[in-house]
Design an enzyme around this catalytic site. Structure first.
Site: not given
Ligand code: GAL
Length: 625
Positions: A142, A296
């Site tokens: 990110e 994700e």
């Molecule tokens: C994302 C991040 C992950 C984790 C996740 C939790 O933004 O890439 O590592 O932190 O959020 O929501």
């Protein structure tokens, strides 16, 4: 069709790893992102590597038939690194130097950080380039961190010199004549830093552009290094979306082999569904016809800011299928197993704290089966049909976030989301297009509050209308040039001719106004003169509020969703109410009933197809449209 999530075995004892792989098999997981935050474990002290644990993990995953998206861990340098290189710690806009204790604590312009990033990436590539589990590289995590230190100042100046050549050109572009800000030497130019009163909006905009390029440089250096070891393997990084992110994803998309997005909706229920459709359409548009992944999302839970809200039964599946319908080649989660401790110990996992004997893990297995059925349906592997485009421009978004605008309530994302949401609820799948894109394939192009517009892009929109296209422009578009300077002679500046209007005054509203045709305007209004356009709806005093010149419509106020839908109908779009999400991908229709009620849609052969509450169905498209 990829299915999986971030896998962080370094958080668990080795006994758990075998169970992990067995459970992954049970769930149908075939791809996991490994090592995103494992720098301290991989390089416990400077230049001393420990790969033994990762060797075991890679081998176990390979034996279990799970492929690896191997991450470079550069989003979280270890404490030893910060102590050794304090100048590589980020400095806030107020001048506070941060320290380790969380993640993302680095300055992307600091030479020691750049070097350390390349060294750990090289060590990983040397070790694993030929490992049979390796399927993809995942650089960093990110991108979006910012810093205002002296390393950044030096890099920013260099970037500005390349952009402007001479200091005079920068002074002109930034209008430094205002408030005696004229620069007489490059060394005087800094990144935005805490200052007495309103900062310079053009400086802020250029700083964001610079950061986007600077972060991209960090990515491409690692990408090229990894490619030199494994030219055949895709390299990606996960895009995060938010107004704090100084990354122009549309431009970055050209630099990755696979666009990957992270998506966490801001609210449950309909909000999550609308935002999911928005995010997926954006990712597909960034990818521009190439593959993309939902890298994700959260299993079973929506984070609303104030609290977490449980997803209802089947929602984890429906949210995932939304992305697949809209073109994703796979869905993954953060993370495989919910952590026991650490900053995100309450973040959901595919295997929750309760363990695999849980409703959630049951759904995760069900989703795995559904994805593998979808993959078997080759008809579902094609282009997503979209007749309407929304113009998307990160720089216009950033500029509309400047302080000192006529209303602090102007919100680019809100305007885009509204346009997308109205299309969504009336059966339209939308693409997002850059203002410079070839728009000829679209039946209509919507332009919500596009504050910045270059002459070339304005000409592109005029050509589109000239050729018979339908353009729907909302207030405060085209009023500034690419340096965020106001276009003179009347708003909406660059779009005056194509819209056939001249706006003499801006009048942000503090209360709603009733327009003709039962419409209501909020937030904003303007004094509009017709110069070739005709009025479609008027303010209470009879002055034009919504106008039309040939296919080009102009909205000088914010309408509610029903009002916006009304305008799109005037513009010739069919706008049937559409309680079910219906998306055509290739020769397949994805029908997703996110509601608690049964609904009937036109199914295969045009006959009625009943969707039970919460049901997802795929059927052949040819016969249904
Ligand atoms: C994302 C991040 C992950 C984790 C996740 C939790 O933004 O890439 O590592 O932190 O959020 O929501």
């Amino acid at each position: 069709m990829f299915y999986g999530g971030d896998y962080n075995p370094e958080q668990w004892p080795e006994e758990v790893w075998k169970e992990d792989v067995a459970l992954m098999r049970r769930a149908g997981v075939n791809l996991v992102t490994v090592g995103v935050f494992s720098w301290a474990r991989l390089e416990p002290s400077p230049g001393v590597y420990d790969f033994t644990w990762l060797d075991t993990v890679m081998d176990l995953l390979h034996e279990g038939g799970v492929q690896v998206d191997l991450a470079t861990p550069t989003a979280s340098p270890p404490p030893w690194f910060s102590l050794l290189h304090p100048d590589a710690l980020p400095v806030t806009v107020e001048g506070t130097r941060l320290t380790h204790g969380s993640r993302d604590t680095y300055c992307v312009s600091a030479p020691p950080y750049r070097q350390a990033s390349m060294s750990i990436a090289r060590a990983l590539a040397e070790r694993y380039h030929a490992h049979p589990a390796l399927a993809m590289w995942h650089v960093h995590n990110e991108y979006g961190t910012r810093c205002h230190c002296d390393h950044v100042a030096a890099a920013f100046r260099q970037w500005l010199e390349t952009r402007y050549g001479a200091l005079e050109a920068l002074n002109e572009a930034w209008t430094t004549a205002f408030w005696s800000q004229g620069y007489s030497a490059w060394e005087q130019v800094t990144p935005p830093r805490a200052t007495q009163y309103l900062p310079n909006p053009s400086q802020a905009l250029d700083f964001r552009r610079f950061l986007s390029d600077e972060l991209l440089g960090h990515f491409t250096a690692q990408r090229d290094l990894l490619k030199s070891f494994t030219p055949h393997l895709p390299v990606t990084t996960n895009f995060v979306f938010g107004d704090w992110v100084p990354v122009n994803h549309h431009r970055w998309a050209r630099e990755v082999d696979v666009v990957a997005i992270d998506h966490y909706p801001s609210g449950p229920g309909t909000t999550a569904v609308e935002e999911g459709a928005f995010a997926a359409d954006l990712a597909r548009s960034w990818a521009g016809g190439r593959p993309w992944l939902l890298m994700e999302q959260a299993a079973g839970v929506v984070y609303t800011g104030a609290r977490m809200a449980a997803k209802r039964e089947g929602e984890t599946i429906r949210h995932s299928m939304q992305h697949v319908a809209r073109g994703a080649e796979g869905v993954l989660f953060f993370q495989w197993r919910a952590s026991r401790g650490g900053a995100e110990q309450w973040h959901a996992g595919m295997v929750p704290h309760a363990g695999p004997s849980s409703r959630l893990f049951g759904e995760i297995c069900e989703l795995g089966a559904l994805l593998s059925d979808t993959e078997a349906d080759t008809e579902a592997d094609g282009e997503v049909a979209a007749e309407v485009a929304l113009l998307w421009d990160a720089e216009a978004w950033w500029a509309l976030g400047s302080p000192g605008l006529p209303s602090l309530e102007l919100d680019y994302l809100d305007a885009l989301r509204q346009a997308h949401r109205v299309l969504y609820h009336h059966g339209h799948t939308a693409d997002f297009a850059a203002p410079s894109a070839d728009l000829s394939r679209y039946r209509a192009v919507l332009v919500p509050s596009l504050y910045l517009l270059s002459d070339a892009d304005a000409a592109n929109l005029a050509r589109y209308v000239e050729a018979g296209g339908t353009l729907v422009v909302s207030f405060f578009s085209g009023v500034a040039d690419e340096h965020a300077r106001v276009r003179l002679g009347g708003y909406p500046g660059a779009l005056r001719d194509v819209l056939g209007v001249r706006v003499e005054e801006l009048r942000p509203l503090d209360a709603p106004v009733s327009l003709t045709h039962g419409l209501t305007g909020t937030l904003w209004s303007e004094v509009v003169h017709l110069e070739g356009a005709t009025a479609v709806a008027a303010y209470p005093d009879g002055a034009p509020a919504i106008t039309r010149r040939r296919g080009a419509f102009y909205l000088s106020t914010r309408l509610d969703d029903a009002g916006y839908a009304w305008v799109l109908r005037q513009a010739g779009l069919a706008m049937p109410d559409s309680p079910v999400e219906l998306v055509r991908r290739g020769d397949t229709v994805f029908a997703i009933n996110h509601t608690d009620l049964p609904h009937t849609v036109a199914g295969p052969g045009g006959g009625p197809l009943r969707l039970e509450p919460g049901q997802v169905r795929l059927y052949p498209a040819q016969t249904s449209r």
